[in-house]
Design an enzyme around this catalytic site. Sequence first.
Site, mmCIF file in Angstrom:
data_model
loop_
_atom_site.group_PDB
_atom_site.id
_atom_site.type_symbol
_atom_site.label_atom_id
_atom_site.label_comp_id
_atom_site.label_asym_id
_atom_site.label_seq_id
_atom_site.Cartn_x
_atom_site.Cartn_y
_atom_site.Cartn_z
ATOM 1 N N SER A 1 0.855 -1.182 0.000
ATOM 2 C CA SER A 1 0.000 0.000 0.000
ATOM 3 C C SER A 1 0.890 1.232 0.000
ATOM 4 O O SER A 1 2.081 1.145 0.320
ATOM 5 C CB SER A 1 -0.885 -0.003 1.255
ATOM 6 N N TYR B 1 -2.864 -0.638 10.329
ATOM 7 C CA TYR B 1 -2.722 -0.931 8.898
ATOM 8 C C TYR B 1 -1.365 -0.438 8.396
ATOM 9 O O TYR B 1 -0.662 -1.138 7.644
ATOM 10 C CB TYR B 1 -3.853 -0.248 8.139
#
Length: 255
Positions: free
Chosen positions: A146, A159
């Site tokens: 990501s 995350y």
Amino acid sequence: MPNPFDLAGRRALVTGSSRGIGLAIARALLDAGAHVIVHGRDPRTVDDAVGALGSVYGTGAVSSAVFDITDEGGVIDGIRSLEAVGPVDILVNNAGMQHREPMLEVSVADFERVIRTDLTSAFLVGRTVARGMIERGGGAIVNICSVQTDLARPTIGAYTAAKGGLRNLTKAMTAEWAGHGVRANGVAPGYIRTELTQPLVDDPAFNAWVLGRTPVGRWGEPDDIGGAVVWLASDASRFVSGQVVFVDGGMTAVV
């Protein structure tokens, strides 16, 4: 000259591929000639995805796998169940989750749930599949990272920690397995429009931030990710390992 992007004859397992980015990756691998194993936890959702893909690519081009990526025993049994399909030549660790809550408020249980789903699962599935790849002398692993591999935003600390760890897990896989012919790389998507991110797209302030922060001036689409995955899964990248390719419209390239 043979096409270095051709994946004909290879079997690709894509975790979390019954919808969203994972489903788009599955389509890209099918377009390149691979046999794709669609994975998820919900048998009905997986069956629907397999049926939809099979209607386009042929039923023989797609298989299914249903297991919990966070459970070691389930992972081992799930990979073993694929023996009828054949050995896994390509693994895409795509499945993951998000949890939005300030770090001063998030529970340890929720923090660890995100780490286990987004990071530990790639270790569990990765090493289970890699054992067979090492025995056969080759394979390709692509971990879906990501922009939070490099960047951070408020309320997504777990995350961010998981995706940062996934970059170094990719390097660790390379350090230990590349000498056995197993390459490991990552693809780091930017902000991608999916059913899960649609509420963010619909938020005027957040949407304006994404558009202003992304040099190409738009949200990414799931199909934007597939090309990079095909490249890293194919012989076209045969001397590439331990790298993370950012597919983010230039977001991480500018200030």
